[in-house]
Design a protein around this motif. Structure first.
Motif, PDB file in Angstrom:
ATOM      1  N   MET A 170       0.824  -1.196   0.000  1.00  0.00           N
ATOM      2  CA  MET A 170       0.000   0.000   0.000  1.00  0.00           C
ATOM      3  C   MET A 170       0.868   1.261   0.000  1.00  0.00           C
ATOM      4  SD  MET A 170      -3.172   1.054   0.334  1.00  0.00           S
ATOM      5  CE  MET A 170      -4.069   2.445   0.874  1.00  0.00           C
ATOM      6  N   MET A 171       1.850   1.287   0.876  1.00  0.00           N
ATOM      7  CA  MET A 171       2.729   2.464   0.945  1.00  0.00           C
ATOM      8  C   MET A 171       3.547   2.613  -0.333  1.00  0.00           C
ATOM      9  SD  MET A 171       2.152   4.206   3.579  1.00  0.00           S
ATOM     10  CE  MET A 171       3.555   5.254   3.668  1.00  0.00           C
ATOM     11  N   GLU A 172       3.933   1.506  -0.937  1.00  0.00           N
ATOM     12  CA  GLU A 172       4.697   1.568  -2.179  1.00  0.00           C
ATOM     13  C   GLU A 172       3.853   2.181  -3.300  1.00  0.00           C
ATOM     14  OE1 GLU A 172       6.883  -1.437  -5.265  1.00  0.00           O
ATOM     15  OE2 GLU A 172       6.840  -1.979  -3.133  1.00  0.00           O
ATOM     16  N   ALA A 173       2.564   1.879  -3.311  1.00  0.00           N
ATOM     17  CA  ALA A 173       1.667   2.455  -4.321  1.00  0.00           C
ATOM     18  C   ALA A 173       1.531   3.963  -4.120  1.00  0.00           C
ATOM     19  CB  ALA A 173       0.313   1.775  -4.266  1.00  0.00           C
ATOM     20  N   VAL A 174       1.430   4.400  -2.888  1.00  0.00           N
ATOM     21  CA  VAL A 174       1.337   5.835  -2.588  1.00  0.00           C
ATOM     22  C   VAL A 174       2.634   6.541  -2.986  1.00  0.00           C
ATOM     23  CG1 VAL A 174       1.116   7.525  -0.719  1.00  0.00           C
ATOM     24  CG2 VAL A 174      -0.344   5.504  -0.747  1.00  0.00           C
ATOM     25  N   LEU A 175       3.753   5.925  -2.685  1.00  0.00           N
ATOM     26  CA  LEU A 175       5.046   6.507  -3.047  1.00  0.00           C
ATOM     27  C   LEU A 175       5.192   6.622  -4.561  1.00  0.00           C
ATOM     28  CD1 LEU A 175       7.772   7.575  -2.099  1.00  0.00           C
ATOM     29  CD2 LEU A 175       8.609   5.235  -2.153  1.00  0.00           C
ATOM     30  N   ARG A 176       4.774   5.608  -5.278  1.00  0.00           N
ATOM     31  CA  ARG A 176       4.838   5.665  -6.748  1.00  0.00           C
ATOM     32  C   ARG A 176       3.952   6.759  -7.301  1.00  0.00           C
ATOM     33  NH1 ARG A 176       5.318  -0.359  -9.301  1.00  0.00           N
ATOM     34  NH2 ARG A 176       7.287  -0.849  -8.301  1.00  0.00           N
ATOM     35  N   LEU A 177       2.783   6.965  -6.703  1.00  0.00           N
ATOM     36  CA  LEU A 177       1.878   8.024  -7.134  1.00  0.00           C
ATOM     37  C   LEU A 177       2.498   9.397  -6.904  1.00  0.00           C
ATOM     38  CD1 LEU A 177      -0.936   8.887  -8.159  1.00  0.00           C
ATOM     39  CD2 LEU A 177      -1.639   8.943  -5.763  1.00  0.00           C
ATOM     40  N   ILE A 178       3.162   9.570  -5.779  1.00  0.00           N
ATOM     41  CA  ILE A 178       3.800  10.855  -5.463  1.00  0.00           C
ATOM     42  C   ILE A 178       4.948  11.138  -6.426  1.00  0.00           C
ATOM     43  CG2 ILE A 178       5.179  12.047  -3.714  1.00  0.00           C
ATOM     44  CD1 ILE A 178       3.376  10.699  -1.610  1.00  0.00           C
ATOM     45  N   LEU A 179       5.703  10.123  -6.784  1.00  0.00           N
ATOM     46  CA  LEU A 179       6.862  10.299  -7.662  1.00  0.00           C
ATOM     47  C   LEU A 179       6.527  10.235  -9.151  1.00  0.00           C
ATOM     48  CD1 LEU A 179       9.482   8.137  -5.756  1.00  0.00           C
ATOM     49  CD2 LEU A 179       9.205  10.608  -5.697  1.00  0.00           C
ATOM     50  N   LEU A 180       5.293   9.914  -9.488  1.00  0.00           N
ATOM     51  CA  LEU A 180       4.907   9.702 -10.879  1.00  0.00           C
ATOM     52  C   LEU A 180       5.161  10.902 -11.800  1.00  0.00           C
ATOM     53  CD1 LEU A 180       3.660   7.727 -12.907  1.00  0.00           C
ATOM     54  CD2 LEU A 180       1.433   8.709 -12.316  1.00  0.00           C
ATOM     55  N   LEU A 189       7.459  21.196  -8.171  1.00  0.00           N
ATOM     56  CA  LEU A 189       6.621  22.159  -8.887  1.00  0.00           C
ATOM     57  C   LEU A 189       5.189  21.637  -9.055  1.00  0.00           C
ATOM     58  CD1 LEU A 189       9.102  23.318 -11.659  1.00  0.00           C
ATOM     59  CD2 LEU A 189       8.339  24.622  -9.668  1.00  0.00           C
ATOM     60  N   PHE A 190       5.058  20.374  -9.412  1.00  0.00           N
ATOM     61  CA  PHE A 190       3.733  19.790  -9.630  1.00  0.00           C
ATOM     62  C   PHE A 190       2.900  19.801  -8.353  1.00  0.00           C
ATOM     63  CE2 PHE A 190       0.861  16.142  -9.588  1.00  0.00           C
ATOM     64  CZ  PHE A 190       0.103  16.415 -10.708  1.00  0.00           C
ATOM     65  N   TRP A 191       3.467  19.299  -7.249  1.00  0.00           N
ATOM     66  CA  TRP A 191       2.680  19.190  -6.021  1.00  0.00           C
ATOM     67  C   TRP A 191       2.419  20.540  -5.373  1.00  0.00           C
ATOM     68  CZ3 TRP A 191      -0.241  15.324  -5.909  1.00  0.00           C
ATOM     69  CH2 TRP A 191       0.149  14.111  -6.444  1.00  0.00           C
ATOM     70  N   ILE A 192       3.316  21.511  -5.550  1.00  0.00           N
ATOM     71  CA  ILE A 192       3.038  22.872  -5.069  1.00  0.00           C
ATOM     72  C   ILE A 192       1.878  23.463  -5.859  1.00  0.00           C
ATOM     73  CG2 ILE A 192       3.947  25.227  -5.017  1.00  0.00           C
ATOM     74  CD1 ILE A 192       6.650  23.962  -4.200  1.00  0.00           C
ATOM     75  N   ILE A 199      -3.834  25.219  -6.091  1.00  0.00           N
ATOM     76  CA  ILE A 199      -5.174  25.092  -6.680  1.00  0.00           C
ATOM     77  C   ILE A 199      -6.162  24.560  -5.642  1.00  0.00           C
ATOM     78  CG2 ILE A 199      -6.545  23.909  -8.447  1.00  0.00           C
ATOM     79  CD1 ILE A 199      -4.709  26.153  -9.498  1.00  0.00           C
ATOM     80  N   GLY A 200      -5.752  23.565  -4.883  1.00  0.00           N
ATOM     81  CA  GLY A 200      -6.620  23.015  -3.830  1.00  0.00           C
ATOM     82  C   GLY A 200      -6.969  24.047  -2.780  1.00  0.00           C
ATOM     83  N   LEU A 201      -6.000  24.839  -2.358  1.00  0.00           N
ATOM     84  CA  LEU A 201      -6.275  25.882  -1.367  1.00  0.00           C
ATOM     85  C   LEU A 201      -7.175  26.967  -1.938  1.00  0.00           C
ATOM     86  CD1 LEU A 201      -2.818  26.237   0.398  1.00  0.00           C
ATOM     87  CD2 LEU A 201      -4.961  25.456   1.419  1.00  0.00           C
ATOM     88  N   ALA A 202      -6.994  27.312  -3.197  1.00  0.00           N
ATOM     89  CA  ALA A 202      -7.853  28.320  -3.829  1.00  0.00           C
ATOM     90  C   ALA A 202      -9.296  27.824  -3.888  1.00  0.00           C
ATOM     91  CB  ALA A 202      -7.340  28.642  -5.226  1.00  0.00           C
ATOM     92  N   ILE A 203      -9.489  26.569  -4.230  1.00  0.00           N
ATOM     93  CA  ILE A 203     -10.843  26.006  -4.274  1.00  0.00           C
ATOM     94  C   ILE A 203     -11.434  25.937  -2.879  1.00  0.00           C
ATOM     95  CG2 ILE A 203     -12.152  23.893  -4.755  1.00  0.00           C
ATOM     96  CD1 ILE A 203     -10.197  23.452  -7.124  1.00  0.00           C
TER      97      ILE A 203
END
Length: 59
Positions: free
Chosen positions: A1-11, A38-41, A46-50
């Protein structure tokens, strides 16, 4: 499970590094870190603006 989350973050960084054919010798880690940062910032802004647009003070 954690490996899937890590892959999503690094994708995003992995995709761009693969697209530009950046190898380990050409500092792939730095390119990946830059793109991921840059991507996650951007996603957070955008999330904070919404989120803030739904607050009652702005209605």
């Amino acid at each position: 499970m954690m490996e899937a989350v890590l892959r999503l973050i690094l994708l995003p960084g992995e995709l761009i590094a693969d697209r530009f054919h950046v190898s380990k010798e050409e500092n792939r880690d730095l390119v990946r870190m830059l793109i991921n940062g840059l991507f996650w910032i951007f996603v957070a802004i955008i999330g904070l603006a919404i989120w803030t647009s739904t607050l009652s003070i702005y209605q």
